[in-house]
Design an enzyme around this catalytic site. Sequence first.
Site, PDB file in Angstrom:
ATOM      1  N   SER A 105       0.845  -1.193   0.000  1.00  0.00           N
ATOM      2  CA  SER A 105       0.000   0.000   0.000  1.00  0.00           C
ATOM      3  C   SER A 105       0.876   1.237   0.000  1.00  0.00           C
ATOM      4  CB  SER A 105      -0.907   0.021   1.233  1.00  0.00           C
ATOM      5  OG  SER A 105      -1.580   1.266   1.348  1.00  0.00           O
ATOM      6  N   TYR A 122      -2.298  -0.900  10.073  1.00  0.00           N
ATOM      7  CA  TYR A 122      -2.327  -1.321   8.667  1.00  0.00           C
ATOM      8  C   TYR A 122      -1.039  -0.878   7.973  1.00  0.00           C
ATOM      9  CZ  TYR A 122      -3.941  -1.595   3.802  1.00  0.00           C
ATOM     10  OH  TYR A 122      -4.066  -1.869   2.467  1.00  0.00           O
ATOM     11  N   LYS A 173       1.921  -3.214   6.254  1.00  0.00           N
ATOM     12  CA  LYS A 173       2.315  -3.068   4.856  1.00  0.00           C
ATOM     13  C   LYS A 173       3.788  -2.688   4.730  1.00  0.00           C
ATOM     14  CE  LYS A 173      -1.550  -4.226   3.000  1.00  0.00           C
ATOM     15  NZ  LYS A 173      -1.638  -5.536   2.303  1.00  0.00           N
TER      16      LYS A 173
END
Length: 252
Positions: A145, A158, A162
Amino acid sequence: MDMFNLSGKVALVTGATKGMGLAIAEALGSAGATLVISGRSAHTIAEAETHLSKLGIRTRALLMDLNDQASVESFAHMAKDAFGRVDVLVLNAAANTPNGPMIGRTESEFDEVMANNVKRNLTLINAISPDMIGRRDGSIIFMSSRVAKRGTSQLGLYALAKAAIDQYVRNLAIELGPFNVNVNSICPGPVRTDFSRILWEAPGREAQVAAATPMKRIAEPTDVAGLALLLASSAGRFIHGQNISVDGGLTA
């Protein structure tokens, strides 16, 4: 010579029932690859298999739940057995993570996020990569991401997961490069998928995100699928160890 032809190749795409995973499966299958796909729901995985089969793509759909280590291990074995080999491994499946900052998150939340979004990928890599090493051929594509490359107060855990994915790529590039196995990650910006619905569904939110993007729109899943095809094909064989943004210029 068609540098994007995947005829004779077997591609494994995790989390391929919808969104970017399904778009990537379509792109690889349309280029000639035979597919193994995963999903968490028997209903959605059957729908995806039917959809791909109607496109003339040979597909085997298998259940896999990232929340269950035994399920991931079982899937890895079945995926290898389905067509006898895996030439392209696309690690797209991910589990939802709590939104917001990292401060205040519990150790159990941290452990769950890292297990489902980082650790389970290692299970699949350990199962699939030895055959690639033996054949001295293969491609591993992680789905990362844009937030892995910058600080964020809204997607703390998150982004952390990533960032670990991008480090996977750098480490594995060193380990697998001598065996002609290329490893890369795709780092999308905002994409119109259910997973990132919060970024585009709220009134005015999509316009706000688009306004901040040089190309003045958010991505569609097919925008990401094209890069996956490049990295899986001979056209991308010397692209290695890279974390590549697909974000309409947001990184710039």
